[in-house]
Design a protein around this motif. Structure first.
Motif, PDB file in Angstrom:
ATOM      1  N   UNK A  44      68.914  41.654  19.544  1.00  0.00           N
ATOM      2  CA  UNK A  44      69.665  41.573  20.928  1.00  0.00           C
ATOM      3  C   UNK A  44      68.620  41.065  21.890  1.00  0.00           C
ATOM      4  N   UNK A  45      67.995  39.834  21.629  1.00  0.00           N
ATOM      5  CA  UNK A  45      66.964  39.344  22.515  1.00  0.00           C
ATOM      6  C   UNK A  45      67.564  38.840  23.826  1.00  0.00           C
ATOM      7  N   UNK A  46      68.844  38.499  23.828  1.00  0.00           N
ATOM      8  CA  UNK A  46      69.367  37.809  25.047  1.00  0.00           C
ATOM      9  C   UNK A  46      70.073  39.010  25.936  1.00  0.00           C
ATOM     10  N   UNK A  47      70.133  40.172  25.480  1.00  0.00           N
ATOM     11  CA  UNK A  47      70.795  41.281  26.050  1.00  0.00           C
ATOM     12  C   UNK A  47      69.993  41.652  27.086  1.00  0.00           C
ATOM     13  N   UNK A  48      70.214  41.728  28.414  1.00  0.00           N
ATOM     14  CA  UNK A  48      69.414  42.354  29.426  1.00  0.00           C
ATOM     15  C   UNK A  48      69.743  43.289  30.126  1.00  0.00           C
ATOM     16  N   UNK A  49      69.019  44.247  30.814  1.00  0.00           N
ATOM     17  CA  UNK A  49      69.556  45.225  31.581  1.00  0.00           C
ATOM     18  C   UNK A  49      69.127  44.684  33.104  1.00  0.00           C
ATOM     19  N   UNK A  50      68.882  45.550  34.169  1.00  0.00           N
ATOM     20  CA  UNK A  50      68.527  44.905  35.323  1.00  0.00           C
ATOM     21  C   UNK A  50      67.070  44.115  35.512  1.00  0.00           C
ATOM     22  N   UNK A  51      66.045  44.767  34.507  1.00  0.00           N
ATOM     23  CA  UNK A  51      64.810  44.361  34.546  1.00  0.00           C
ATOM     24  C   UNK A  51      64.531  43.581  33.474  1.00  0.00           C
ATOM     25  N   UNK A  54      66.756  45.836  26.629  1.00  0.00           N
ATOM     26  CA  UNK A  54      66.778  47.312  26.839  1.00  0.00           C
ATOM     27  C   UNK A  54      67.074  47.779  25.259  1.00  0.00           C
ATOM     28  N   UNK A  55      66.110  47.395  24.205  1.00  0.00           N
ATOM     29  CA  UNK A  55      66.599  47.712  22.942  1.00  0.00           C
ATOM     30  C   UNK A  55      66.924  49.179  22.350  1.00  0.00           C
ATOM     31  N   UNK A  56      67.516  49.312  21.355  1.00  0.00           N
ATOM     32  CA  UNK A  56      67.654  50.722  20.988  1.00  0.00           C
ATOM     33  C   UNK A  56      67.532  50.690  19.176  1.00  0.00           C
ATOM     34  N   UNK A  57      67.258  51.804  19.021  1.00  0.00           N
ATOM     35  CA  UNK A  57      67.299  52.171  17.238  1.00  0.00           C
ATOM     36  C   UNK A  57      68.365  53.129  17.187  1.00  0.00           C
ATOM     37  N   UNK A  58      69.225  52.774  16.147  1.00  0.00           N
ATOM     38  CA  UNK A  58      70.268  53.373  15.663  1.00  0.00           C
ATOM     39  C   UNK A  58      70.178  53.893  14.402  1.00  0.00           C
ATOM     40  N   UNK A  59      70.282  55.190  14.138  1.00  0.00           N
ATOM     41  CA  UNK A  59      70.432  55.991  12.796  1.00  0.00           C
ATOM     42  C   UNK A  59      71.573  56.287  12.370  1.00  0.00           C
ATOM     43  N   UNK A 115      73.841  46.709  29.192  1.00  0.00           N
ATOM     44  CA  UNK A 115      72.981  46.303  28.063  1.00  0.00           C
ATOM     45  C   UNK A 115      72.734  47.230  26.982  1.00  0.00           C
ATOM     46  N   UNK A 116      72.796  48.648  27.311  1.00  0.00           N
ATOM     47  CA  UNK A 116      72.546  49.715  26.072  1.00  0.00           C
ATOM     48  C   UNK A 116      73.913  49.741  25.277  1.00  0.00           C
ATOM     49  N   UNK A 117      74.902  49.572  26.033  1.00  0.00           N
ATOM     50  CA  UNK A 117      76.232  49.525  24.993  1.00  0.00           C
ATOM     51  C   UNK A 117      76.424  48.162  24.250  1.00  0.00           C
TER      52      UNK A 117
END
Length: 131
Positions: A44-51, A54-59, A115-117
């Motif tokens: 998700x390199x193109x997904x941006x939050x405000x700054x 906002x990458x995540x790890x999903x288990x 961005x997180x969603x």
């Protein structure tokens, strides 16, 4: 004095080697025992939050989301703390159900929330495609 310079150069070379090695070997999906971990940093390199990103790890274990955790980012900490509370909504859901969920953003942290969603959705879609 020369030994100090040699030590500093050697240390810097080692750090660069480790950094490049980690970047080359980073895989979006890793498996450990019966748990799959999806890291959205590259997905998700193109997904941006405000700054920024906002990458995540999903288990994922037995096709259910066990945990979603936010990875380091540049968002404003006080707002991001509010936004990342929504990650708990995905836990315990099957991958299919979690992918289809419509999660509301957190008021006051809208960019980070969206961005997180989006990161979770893209990470789960990637998992579904690669499993």
């Amino acid at each position: 004095m020369n030994f100090r310079l040699i030590g500093m150069v050697s240390g810097a070379a080692l750090a660069v080697t480790l950094f490049v090695s980690a970047a080359i070997n980073s895989e979006p999906i890793t498996r450990s025992n019966d748990t799959v971990v999806v890291n959205t940093t590259d997905i998700s390199k193109t997904v941006r939050g405000f700054k920024g990103a906002t990458p995540v790890q999903i288990y994922i274990k037995k096709n259910k989301v066990v945990k979603v955790e936010a990875l380091p980012n540049r968002e404003t900490p006080q707002y991001f703390a509010k936004a990342k509370t929504l990650l708990k909504q995905f836990e315990g859901k099957t991958v299919k159900k979690a992918t289809q969920m419509e999660v509301d953003g957190v008021s006051g942290a809208t960019y980070s929330s969206k961005a997180l969603i989006k990161n979770v959705q893209q990470g789960l879609a990637y998992y579904e495609d690669k499993k």
